[in-house]
Structures are given as C-alpha cells and as structure tokens.
Write a protein that holds these residues in place. Structure first.
Motif: not given
Length: 160
Positions: A5-7, A33-41, A43-46, A67-70
C-alpha cells in the motif's frame, strides 16, 4: 514478491545519469525499486497478472503497489546500476549526490550535537577547504551554504 500500500513505501525520484529526466524510485525496508509499469484503477487483474508473470515465471524481484487510483509494478534495482548503462561514464552523478548527502548529514549532526556556533565554524572550515582546493563551482562561502541546503535527490543543479 510483495503487494504493498502507498503508506508502506517512500517514493522519490533521482536524476537519470545520462538523460535529462527524473526516474521514480520506490524505497521499502531498505530495498530500492524502479517503476516498470502503471495500470489504471480498473485494470487490477492485468496489473496482478503482469506482476505474477515477472515474479513467478521470470524470477524478477518486484512489488505491486496498490493505490486507490492506480496500480504500479516496480522492479528491484541497485542505484549504482543506473549508471552502468553503455557509455554512461560511470555513476559520477550518484557519487556527487552521495557526497552532498554525507556533507549535509555531518553538518546537521554538528548543529544538533554541538550547537549553531559550531555548525557555523564547521561551515566556514568546509568552505575554506573547498575553496583552497579549487573545488569546481565553489568559489565562495555562499556556494557552500547552497550545497548544505539543496536536495540532491530531487535537484540536479549541483557541482560537477
């Protein structure tokens, strides 16, 4: 590896050693950790499928940040790896950042433990050493004051 979780994490960014861009960095319990990919809220399964593929099938150490939005997937790195890409010239920027952080930490410790007067004397001594040594981009005590105040993790405007 983990679903977080974000916190639970700290997200910052560092300057890419070759390009003029910031790289998002996630810190969790001493790991980076380095960011690899971002998914919308929606797109949880993906996001979970991508994360599981990396961890289970490819053996990568990754975290899924919920996170709540992604959702975002982050791959484990060592910060010194960022400068080892071809033609990077090493990790010079990382070393400069580390040196500035160390200088700032020592200065703050002197101020905390010995007081403002000793911190001022420490600052003057460091300025004298850097100026006498012809340190690049440090020609005055104001330049040293600036070094003690900048945030080297988010600011790329530090001496070369």
């Amino acid at each position: 590896m983990f679903i977080l979780k974000r916190q639970d994490v700290e997200i910052s960014s560092i300057q890419h050693p070759q390009r003029e861009q910031q790289i998002p960095i996630l810190n969790y319990q001493g790991q980076t950790f380095r960011l690899l990919s971002v998914f919308g809220a929606t797109q949880e399964e993906e996001a979970i499928a991508f994360w599981r593929d990396l961890t289970d099938h490819r053996g990568k150490a990754c975290v899924l940040l919920e996170e709540p939005e992604r959702y975002s997937v982050w791959g484990k790195i060592r910060l010194e790896q960022l400068g080892t890409e071809p033609s990077s010239g090493g990790t010079r920027g990382s070393y400069i950042q580390a040196c500035i952080l160390l200088l700032q930490t020592v200065y703050m410790d002197v101020e905390d433990f010995l007081g403002a007067r000793q911190a001022g004397l420490f600052q003057k001594d460091i300025a004298k050493i850097l100026i006498d040594s012809n340190f690049p981009q440090v020609q005055s005590t104001q330049a040293v004051q600036q070094l003690l105040k900048i945030d080297p993790l988010t600011n790329s405007d530090f001496p070369t």
